[in-house]
Design a protein around this motif. Structure first.
Motif, PDB file in Angstrom:
ATOM      1  N   GLY A  54      -9.768   5.423  -2.613  1.00  0.00           N
ATOM      2  CA  GLY A  54      -8.479   5.941  -2.164  1.00  0.00           C
ATOM      3  C   GLY A  54      -8.266   7.414  -2.459  1.00  0.00           C
ATOM      4  O   GLY A  54      -7.144   7.916  -2.356  1.00  0.00           O
ATOM      5  N   ARG A  94     -12.827   2.126   7.204  1.00  0.00           N
ATOM      6  CA  ARG A  94     -12.512   3.514   7.537  1.00  0.00           C
ATOM      7  C   ARG A  94     -13.609   4.137   8.397  1.00  0.00           C
ATOM      8  O   ARG A  94     -13.331   4.778   9.402  1.00  0.00           O
ATOM      9  N   THR A 115      -9.133  10.260  -0.883  1.00  0.00           N
ATOM     10  CA  THR A 115      -8.694  11.111   0.227  1.00  0.00           C
ATOM     11  C   THR A 115      -7.219  10.902   0.524  1.00  0.00           C
ATOM     12  O   THR A 115      -6.466  11.863   0.701  1.00  0.00           O
ATOM     13  N   THR A 116      -6.788   9.653   0.551  1.00  0.00           N
ATOM     14  CA  THR A 116      -5.386   9.336   0.833  1.00  0.00           C
ATOM     15  C   THR A 116      -4.476   9.899  -0.250  1.00  0.00           C
ATOM     16  O   THR A 116      -3.472  10.564   0.046  1.00  0.00           O
ATOM     17  N   ARG A 169       0.842  -1.210   0.000  1.00  0.00           N
ATOM     18  CA  ARG A 169       0.000   0.000   0.000  1.00  0.00           C
ATOM     19  C   ARG A 169       0.873   1.255   0.000  1.00  0.00           C
ATOM     20  O   ARG A 169       0.603   2.212  -0.706  1.00  0.00           O
ATOM     21  N   GLU A 191      -1.730  13.342  -0.012  1.00  0.00           N
ATOM     22  CA  GLU A 191      -0.305  13.244  -0.331  1.00  0.00           C
ATOM     23  C   GLU A 191       0.071  14.146  -1.505  1.00  0.00           C
ATOM     24  O   GLU A 191       1.124  14.780  -1.495  1.00  0.00           O
ATOM     25  N   ARG A 199     -12.762  -1.212   2.197  1.00  0.00           N
ATOM     26  CA  ARG A 199     -11.976  -0.054   2.664  1.00  0.00           C
ATOM     27  C   ARG A 199     -12.867   0.997   3.333  1.00  0.00           C
ATOM     28  O   ARG A 199     -12.533   1.521   4.394  1.00  0.00           O
ATOM     29  N   LEU A 202       1.040   4.002  -2.995  1.00  0.00           N
ATOM     30  CA  LEU A 202       0.760   5.411  -2.763  1.00  0.00           C
ATOM     31  C   LEU A 202       1.909   6.287  -3.250  1.00  0.00           C
ATOM     32  O   LEU A 202       1.691   7.271  -3.952  1.00  0.00           O
TER      33      LEU A 202
END
Length: 188
Positions: free
Chosen positions: A42, A152, A44-45, A5, A49, A148, A9
């Motif tokens: 995914g 979360r 938001t993640t 993961r 970043e 996921r 990312l």
């Protein structure tokens, strides 16, 4: 062997930032990057970043949705409160939806920066495209996204998964965001 993961990312952020560097301003002097995809993909993640790497403020659609049926209203809010003012080189101020009180609450001013990252279902809407320098679509299988999202948000989201998925279906059928995205990232 598939990447971890963390490796996924890092690679995804590198890819988005490298691609985004050549984008032109889209809302006044600001370059607005939309990170779009279905719940649990995914967004938001990745957006957090990317925003950090670009030195950009980040606006989450989760803060603009007027409850579980507020997808369309959030698209309008993003356009009227944030993107149109930026395009006119005016301050952008948005209000956070209070999910407990079921009303908009305090105001938040978008800080000055060269970039703005917006993330969430709806950020790739056609009505917003004139204000964005690009749309990144995250693609993930449904079962993985659901796992996921529920991991979360747990029991807060579980009773609303199908309801929200129905709103996504209507939105994406009308908008076809994945086909019109500038960059597609596989996540899963």
């Amino acid at each position: 062997m598939e990447p971890s993961r963390g490796e996924w990312l890092e690679n995804a952020v590198d890819r988005v930032v490298a691609w985004a560097r050549d984008r032109e301003p889209s809302a006044g002097k600001r370059r607005v990057l939309a990170v779009e995809g279905r719940s649990g993909s995914g967004k938001t993640t990745l957006a957090a970043e990317v925003a950090e790497r670009l030195g950009a403020p980040l606006v989450h659609m989760d803060d603009l949705y007027a409850g579980w049926d507020g997808l369309e209203q959030a698209v309008t809010a993003l356009r009227e409160w944030v993107l149109e003012p930026l395009a006119r080189e005016r301050p952008a101020v948005w209000r956070r939806w209070d999910w407990v009180a079921h009303e908009y609450a305090e105001e938040h001013r978008v800080p000055e920066a060269d970039w703005l990252v917006v993330e969430g279902v709806g950020t790739g809407a056609g009505v917003l495209r004139p204000y964005t320098c690009g749309v990144v679509w995250l693609n993930s299988p449904t079962a993985l996204r659901k796992r996921r999202a529920l991991a979360r948000d747990g029991q807060t989201y579980a009773p609303h998964w199908e309801r929200w998925a129905a709103h996504e279906e209507v939105f994406y059928a009308a908008e076809n965001v994945s086909a019109n995205a500038d960059l597609i990232i596989e996540n899963g």
